[in-house]
Design a protein around this motif. Structure first.
Motif, PDB file in Angstrom:
ATOM      1  N   TYR A  38       0.825  -1.228  -0.060  1.00 10.17           N
ATOM      2  CA  TYR A  38       0.024  -0.027   0.151  1.00 10.17           C
ATOM      3  C   TYR A  38       0.930   1.384   0.025  1.00 10.17           C
ATOM      4  CZ  TYR A  38      -4.247  -2.776   1.150  1.00 10.17           C
ATOM      5  OH  TYR A  38      -5.232  -3.848   1.075  1.00 10.17           O
TER       6      TYR A  38
ATOM      7  N   ASN B 216      -4.813   6.322   0.425  1.00 13.56           N
ATOM      8  CA  ASN B 216      -4.665   4.760   0.786  1.00 13.56           C
ATOM      9  C   ASN B 216      -3.146   4.582   1.145  1.00 13.56           C
ATOM     10  OD1 ASN B 216      -7.182   3.897   0.618  1.00 13.56           O
ATOM     11  ND2 ASN B 216      -7.014   3.455  -1.812  1.00 13.56           N
TER      12      ASN B 216
ATOM     13  N   VAL C  96      -4.161  -3.977  -2.933  1.00 12.44           N
ATOM     14  CA  VAL C  96      -3.808  -2.609  -3.024  1.00 12.44           C
ATOM     15  C   VAL C  96      -4.682  -2.531  -4.450  1.00 12.44           C
ATOM     16  CG1 VAL C  96      -2.151  -0.692  -4.206  1.00 12.44           C
ATOM     17  CG2 VAL C  96      -1.440  -2.543  -2.328  1.00 12.44           C
TER      18      VAL C  96
ATOM     19  N   SER D 233       0.143   2.211  -3.865  1.00 16.04           N
ATOM     20  CA  SER D 233      -1.258   2.830  -3.831  1.00 16.04           C
ATOM     21  C   SER D 233      -1.343   3.885  -5.010  1.00 16.04           C
ATOM     22  CB  SER D 233      -1.503   3.304  -2.477  1.00 16.04           C
ATOM     23  OG  SER D 233      -1.769   2.433  -1.730  1.00 16.04           O
TER      24      SER D 233
ATOM     25  N   GLY E 110      -5.421   7.219  -4.286  1.00  8.36           N
ATOM     26  CA  GLY E 110      -4.089   6.332  -3.984  1.00  8.36           C
ATOM     27  C   GLY E 110      -3.067   6.978  -2.895  1.00  8.36           C
TER      28      GLY E 110
ATOM     29  N   THR F  25      -8.107   0.382  -3.588  1.00 10.14           N
ATOM     30  CA  THR F  25      -7.753   1.624  -4.159  1.00 10.14           C
ATOM     31  C   THR F  25      -8.995   1.710  -5.341  1.00 10.14           C
ATOM     32  OG1 THR F  25      -5.211   1.715  -3.628  1.00 10.14           O
ATOM     33  CG2 THR F  25      -6.265   3.133  -5.444  1.00 10.14           C
TER      34      THR F  25
END
Length: 434
Positions: A82, A388, A142, A86, A385, A146
């Motif tokens: 992540y 995240n 991921v 991300s 992203g 996302t």
């Protein structure tokens, strides 16, 4: 961050646009929209399957290798993707079909479950196999998380987004709560080998539904004809440069920046590392049955979150989606966790964890909603992203702030200190907003 700028972006969306105030939200409004009930159901099923796999794979890996280092690698490999990927995956969502990226994540999840099952069945599991599967599982998450957030906005639109984010967060907690129980039951019934092979099938509903689900930019372009394809940005995916450019873009969005910093601080200082320390908390609280105490403490945290989801959905005035509300809720979460870390009274500990679960879902869903609403359409994937990367990726280091510090002092002291550090960050953000 100027006072006027934050106050202006903290105002309700309708007020900022100068439009007539929106009608009072209805309870569970997002569930009335076509597409969202299937979306949230498949999301919960996928989250459940994710946690079922953890139960079975971690159990077998522990029994076979009994390696604390490998257990630590399992945590790092889950969250580090992540942190690294991300924003690039968000950039892919700005260029490609979000449905296909979600399907890619689900296929990777299936491949990992099938890989574990094959290695269990042939009794050929080695450490490098486990490491490869754990990393692949983290990367699958991921792509799934996302891209799902990007698609969610398209399914429900800005008006119903707060309800959708809360319901999706509630579904996530349900998956996390139900998954380990289902995994344990399946493992006891048919064993971990056939159980994890069965688990692969739980990802199929998501994959099948997305084949023709009429959502996302690509679906709209197909319905409207080639003329709408020009709305898709063609900016290249450049990895680290994407992260830097997105961070620069977010610097000019004070409210979004505040929510990214808030989510990142929560992940870095606390994350979910205190849950891994829960057996120690249960033993130290002096309950007659530490096993039962452990179960109740975990259930209290989840129950508080589920109640928050229900109450926020049924409020007649709707749940707040202002920056200051998210900051206040975050501070209350920190206070609840810090007090839990310091208490030595078991009933009070249960109440405090219940409150922590309530405030965590409340502030995290509010923060995500704010980012979703204010993210520019052309770079929505990148901005989500970045959010995240902060909210999940920085959990890679939360084991250091709670676990490692706890090895020098106590887990009680380390959790209280970590919660206090986060409360300071949230407090500074709040003062800058007023």
């Amino acid at each position: 961050m100027s006072e006027a700028g934050f106050a202006r972006t903290s105002a309700p969306l309708s007020a900022r646009n100068g439009t007539v105030s929106e009608p009072r939200p209805r309870a569970f409004e997002a569930l009335r929209l076509p597409g969202f009930p299937v979306f949230v159901t498949t999301f919960m099923l996928t989250m459940m399957a994710d946690n079922i796999e953890h139960v079975m794979s971690y159990w077998v890996v522990f029994q076979k290798f009994r390696s604390p280092a490998l257990a630590g690698f399992a945590v790092i490999s889950h969250w580090l993707p992540y942190l690294l990927f991300s924003v690039p995956v968000g950039a892919l969502n700005d260029r490609l079909d979000s449905r296909r990226l979600i399907q890619l994540g689900a296929v990777l999840f299936m491949a990992v479950s099938l890989g574990w099952g094959f290695l269990f069945l042939t009794d050929s599991l080695e450490v490098w196999h486990a490491m490869l599967l754990l990393v692949t599982h983290g990367c699958a998450g991921v792509f799934w998380i996302t891209s799902s957030q990007v698609l969610l906005y398209d399914i429900v639109g800005p008006a119903s987004l707060p309800s959708a984010v809360r319901l999706n967060a509630t579904a996530r907690y349900l998956g996390v709560l139900v998954g380990p129980g289902v995994g344990s039951l399946v493992m006891r019934t048919i064993g971990p080998t056939y159980g994890i092979l069965l688990n692969a099938s739980f990802y199929l509903p998501l994959i099948v539904w997305l084949v023709r689900a009429p959502y996302g930019r690509a679906a709209r372009a197909g319905l409207a004809g080639s003329s709408s394809v020009t709305e898709r940005p063609r900016r290249a995916v450049t990895g680290l440069e994407d992260i830097i450019e997105t961070a620069r873009e977010v610097r000019h969005m004070p409210l979004v920046l505040a929510m990214v910093v808030l989510a990142g601080a929560a992940s870095f200082f606390v994350g979910n590392s205190y849950q891994a320390q829960m057996p120690g908390f249960a033993a130290d609280l002096g309950h007659a049955d530490p096993g039962a105490a452990y179960t109740v403490l975990l259930a209290a945290d989840a129950a508080g979150a589920l109640l928050a989801g229900v109450l926020l959905e049924t409020r007649r005035s709707g749940a707040p989606t202002r920056g200051r509300a998210a900051l206040v809720l975050a501070i209350l979460w920190a206070v609840s966790l810090g007090a839990f870390g310091l208490t030595r009274t078991y009933p009070l500990a249960v109440v405090l964890l219940f409150a922590a679960g309530f405030f965590e879902l409340s502030f995290s869903s509010t923060a995500q909603t704010i980012v979703q609403i204010h993210a520019p359409n052309a770079s929505r994937g990148r901005v989500l992203g970045l959010f995240n990367m902060a909210s999940a990726g920085l959990r890679t280091f939360s084991g250091v702030t709670v676990g490692l510090v706890g090895s020098f002092a106590t887990v009680h002291t380390s959790l209280a200190l970590s919660a206090a550090a986060f409360a300071i960050v949230a407090g500074v953000l709040f003062l800058r907003a007023t």
